[in-house]
Scaffold this motif. Structure first.
Motif, PDB file in Angstrom:
ATOM      1  N   ASP A   1       0.821  -1.209   0.000  1.00 25.18           N
ATOM      2  CA  ASP A   1       0.000   0.000   0.000  1.00 25.18           C
ATOM      3  C   ASP A   1       0.860   1.266   0.000  1.00 25.18           C
ATOM      4  O   ASP A   1       2.065   1.234   0.216  1.00 25.18           O
ATOM      5  CB  ASP A   1      -1.005  -0.002   1.154  1.00 25.18           C
ATOM      6  N   LEU A   2       0.234   2.378  -0.281  1.00 31.83           N
ATOM      7  CA  LEU A   2       0.981   3.588  -0.593  1.00 31.83           C
ATOM      8  C   LEU A   2       1.061   4.584   0.561  1.00 31.83           C
ATOM      9  O   LEU A   2       1.387   5.746   0.361  1.00 31.83           O
ATOM     10  CB  LEU A   2       0.350   4.259  -1.823  1.00 31.83           C
ATOM     11  N   ALA A   3       0.806   4.107   1.783  1.00 28.92           N
ATOM     12  CA  ALA A   3       0.857   5.016   2.932  1.00 28.92           C
ATOM     13  C   ALA A   3       2.236   5.670   3.052  1.00 28.92           C
ATOM     14  O   ALA A   3       2.353   6.851   3.384  1.00 28.92           O
ATOM     15  CB  ALA A   3       0.521   4.259   4.216  1.00 28.92           C
ATOM     16  N   LEU A   4       3.279   4.895   2.756  1.00 29.34           N
ATOM     17  CA  LEU A   4       4.637   5.427   2.858  1.00 29.34           C
ATOM     18  C   LEU A   4       4.866   6.501   1.792  1.00 29.34           C
ATOM     19  O   LEU A   4       5.469   7.547   2.071  1.00 29.34           O
ATOM     20  CB  LEU A   4       5.652   4.279   2.730  1.00 29.34           C
ATOM     21  N   THR A   5       4.374   6.272   0.582  1.00 27.60           N
ATOM     22  CA  THR A   5       4.505   7.269  -0.486  1.00 27.60           C
ATOM     23  C   THR A   5       3.862   8.589  -0.072  1.00 27.60           C
ATOM     24  O   THR A   5       4.410   9.669  -0.308  1.00 27.60           O
ATOM     25  CB  THR A   5       3.864   6.741  -1.785  1.00 27.60           C
TER      26      THR A   5
ATOM     27  N   GLN B   1       9.003   6.724   9.696  1.00 21.88           N
ATOM     28  CA  GLN B   1       9.732   7.913  10.150  1.00 21.88           C
ATOM     29  C   GLN B   1      11.244   7.721  10.009  1.00 21.88           C
ATOM     30  O   GLN B   1      11.961   8.639   9.638  1.00 21.88           O
ATOM     31  CB  GLN B   1       9.359   8.250  11.606  1.00 21.88           C
ATOM     32  N   LEU B   2      11.715   6.488  10.298  1.00 19.98           N
ATOM     33  CA  LEU B   2      13.150   6.205  10.179  1.00 19.98           C
ATOM     34  C   LEU B   2      13.597   6.282   8.722  1.00 19.98           C
ATOM     35  O   LEU B   2      14.656   6.838   8.407  1.00 19.98           O
ATOM     36  CB  LEU B   2      13.453   4.819  10.767  1.00 19.98           C
ATOM     37  N   SER B   3      12.779   5.747   7.822  1.00 21.85           N
ATOM     38  CA  SER B   3      13.127   5.769   6.399  1.00 21.85           C
ATOM     39  C   SER B   3      13.188   7.203   5.893  1.00 21.85           C
ATOM     40  O   SER B   3      14.117   7.599   5.158  1.00 21.85           O
ATOM     41  CB  SER B   3      12.081   5.008   5.583  1.00 21.85           C
ATOM     42  N   LEU B   4      12.216   7.988   6.315  1.00 21.63           N
ATOM     43  CA  LEU B   4      12.183   9.402   5.934  1.00 21.63           C
ATOM     44  C   LEU B   4      13.435  10.109   6.447  1.00 21.63           C
ATOM     45  O   LEU B   4      14.093  10.856   5.713  1.00 21.63           O
ATOM     46  CB  LEU B   4      10.915  10.038   6.521  1.00 21.63           C
TER      47      LEU B   4
END
Lengths: 328, 313
Positions: free
Chosen positions: A24-28, A306-309
């Protein structure tokens, strides 16, 4: 979807998204306020030609969940400098290709450790105390019919061998100490900072344990680390919990030993060919099967987003990254 | 001692029966078709009862056994023994504390994890082959959740110690605050329930704790709250609990005990947010053996006129 060519966002750094269509695209949604997003799945072009024509200048790539990132794909990205992983294990990413190219790889760091450790303890108590099997017994009406239920096995005083004493393994140890378990571990190197007894060989650890908690990462050296010999050493009453990767355990041997009652039980969150689980396991009451969801809590997922960002932002502002995978 | 008559009202544990039979003249009540006839014939030779959480010694049974001296319960809870009647008649009562504390506390944590992490549901999902179709559901994190405990005896403290290893803030309710504990105290169950994510029932069943979990407490725990009962079924107003779960007013429940065991409300069988166990709090081979040994040691101590190991009365 981010406006890939919009003038307002043109100044934002470009990142390439590598994902399976089902993810899913929540991260996008989180990333697109900070970056221009290049997502091959938004194009009808085949992946290879899309990357060749649109991604030649891409310096950062983010891998959603466990989407396999092969050397072939990496080779199509000549400017790539960082691969941001969103999982604890990065065995789906071709690490040796990244190493050869000097590409930095990050993972989920600490974000998942608590949830995976909780899941490991959950599976262990479930196997020993027959929780899922007990729930089946009650729901099917058998308790009323038969009365007595098969006794379980006590957790307190059990010797627990932890395979891989990293972030997750350490948290598993900390939890099980509170249950009165006796902890020992195996890892590539002895850790000077911990007091638990160390075994250089997994087989020796198994010989001296009632339970093996498999928490290490999957590499070419750890593939089938838990083989027939190790399982035999663990013995008839022994229990294996695997929250690492399916490939760490020789699944066929495990099934053989379980069905012949040469091993006591198993709690498995991961399998060799997910989502295919060998049907032989379905008939066994001394196993607990979980659909690779050790990290699927909203808290963990938000933490890894948050860590990826943060890792991507650090990369583009030349700051040290938060959770770099050590490549040996 | 093999002439001493010991009455077992129901079958409990093979090891216990075996060891009792080595030492005493054991009467297994369930093997006699007519209870009245049995009592007529054997009541005067019975000097001890070995019961458990399901069948103990009620006033009627005690009255029917003129030579009864001791009730040695194969359980820690003695809610099935009429303690007042025993006191009145000078009958001793023992239970099996301590040896089962760890198991019950382990199971409480096991139930919390199973409910929050949807373990049984996940196991059903994999076994049914649905995983291949690929969708997944999120579950709930345990580490760091607020755990409220009703009853801070041996078992309550053991649950607290384990939950602390998961970084859970602990609070509790007991009749009066315990000065030696650092955990947050609430003077009412409703306040405790309003201030925790997971509520664990770990107190003994007495008149005041019957239905200690009522509708008000359940609603205070709320839509995201989880109730864990490892105490006794009658601690919970079961029809209210079932209603709250069915209506979605309570987040979930992990139950090892029920009001009318082995009857379990069938409305619960279709729910994914509950875990249902067949009263196995102390159900490990190791612990049941230790409990049986303690029952026997209490009986032997009594008949050798030595101090009882774990007397209640």
């Amino acid at each position: 979807m981010a406006d890939q060519a919009g003038s307002e966002t043109n100044h934002l750094p470009l990142i390439l998204v590598h994902r399976l269509p089902s993810f899913d695209l929540a991260l996008t949604n989180i990333l697109q306020t900070h970056f221009r997003i290049l997502d091959p799945l938004h194009s009808s072009q085949p992946l290879d030609s899309f990357l060749t024509s649109h991604a030649q200048s891409v310096r950062a790539l983010i891998v959603y969940a466990l989407s396999p990132l092969t050397a072939d794909t990496i080779r199509l990205l000549p400017s790539l400098e960082v691969v941001v992983g969103t999982s604890a294990g990065v065995d789906h990413i071709d690490i040796s290709e990244c190493r050869n190219r000097g590409i930095t790889v990050t993972n989920a760091g600490d974000a998942f450790a608590e949830d995976v450790a909780d899941c490991a303890v959950a599976l262990l108590i479930d196997v020993l105390r027959r929780v899922s099997a007990g729930d089946r017994y009650v729901r099917s009406g058998l308790w009323r019919l038969r009365g007595e239920y098969t006794l379980g096995s006590k957790l307190g005083g059990k010797r627990v061998g932890i395979v891989g004493l990293g972030r997750i393994g350490s948290q598993v140890a900390q939890r099980l100490m509170a249950f009165g378990c006796i902890i020992a571990y195996n890892s590539r190197k002895k850790k000077s900072s911990v007091q638990y007894p160390y075994y250089a060989k997994v087989c020796d650890l198994a010989t001296n344990s009632d339970i093996l908690m498999v928490c290490c990462s999957l590499t070419s050296e750890t593939h089938h680390l838990i083989n027939k010999e190790v399982m035999k050493a663990l013995g008839k009453e022994g229990v294996i919990v695997n929250v690492g990767r399916g490939g760490l355990v020789d699944e066929q041997e495990l099934i053989q030993l379980l069905t012949r009652e040469e091993i006591g039980g198993a709690g498995l969150d991961v399998f060799e060919e997910e989502p295919d689980v060998p049907g032989e396991l379905f008939a066994l009451d001394n196993v607990v099967l979980s659909p690779h969801k050790a990290v699927l809590t909203p808290e963990s997922i938000e933490a890894v987003f948050q860590l990826s960002l943060a890792n991507l932002k650090c990369f583009f502002s030349n700051e040290p990254l938060r959770s770099v995978v050590q490549q040996e | 001692m093999d002439s001493i008559g010991v009455l077992m009202p129901i079958h409990m544990n093979s090891y216990l029966e075996q060891e009792l039979q080595k030492r005493f003249n054991v009467f297994k009540l369930w093997t006699f078709p007519n209870k009245t006839l049995f009592l007529k014939e054997h009541s005067s030779s019975i000097r001890a009862i070995v019961g458990n959480a399901a069948a103990g010694a009620d006033a009627e049974t005690i009255e029917a056994l003129p030579n009864l001296e001791i009730v040695s319960s194969f359980s820690v809870g003695i809610d099935k023994v009429d303690l007042n009647k025993c006191r009145e008649k000078g009958i001793r009562v023992t239970n099996t504390p301590d040896v089962l504390t760890d198991d019950v506390a382990d199971l409480a944590i096991g139930l919390i994890l199973a409910v929050l992490r949807r373990l049984c549901e996940g196991d059903r999902y994999v076994r049914s082959g649905k995983w291949k179709k690929g969708d997944y559901k999120l579950n709930t994190k345990f580490t760091g959740k607020r755990v409220g405990i009703i009853g801070m005896g041996r078992i309550g403290k053991a649950v607290a110690k384990r939950a602390e290893a998961f970084s859970c803030p602990i609070s509790y309710y007991t009749r009066s605050e315990k000065g030696d504990l650092e955990y947050k105290y609430y003077p009412s169950v409703v306040e405790l329930a309003s201030n925790c994510d997971i509520l664990v029932v770990a107190c003994p069943l007495i008149e005041e704790t019957r239905h200690i979990i009522n509708r008000e407490v359940i609603d205070a725990l709320g839509q995201k709250g989880v109730l864990i009962n490892i105490g006794r079924g009658p601690h919970v107003d079961e029809p209210e609990l079932v209603k709250a779960l069915v209506e979605g007013r309570l987040g979930g429940a992990g139950l090892d005990v029920y009001e009318n065991e082995p009857e379990v409300p069938e409305e619960l069988f279709g729910l994914e947010n509950v875990v249902l166990l067949p009263h196995v709090g102390s159900g490990t081979v190791e612990t049941r053996t230790a409990m049986a040994d303690l029952v026997i040691n209490n009986l032997e101590a009594h008949f050798l006129k030595k101090p009882l190991l774990t007397p209640v009365v």
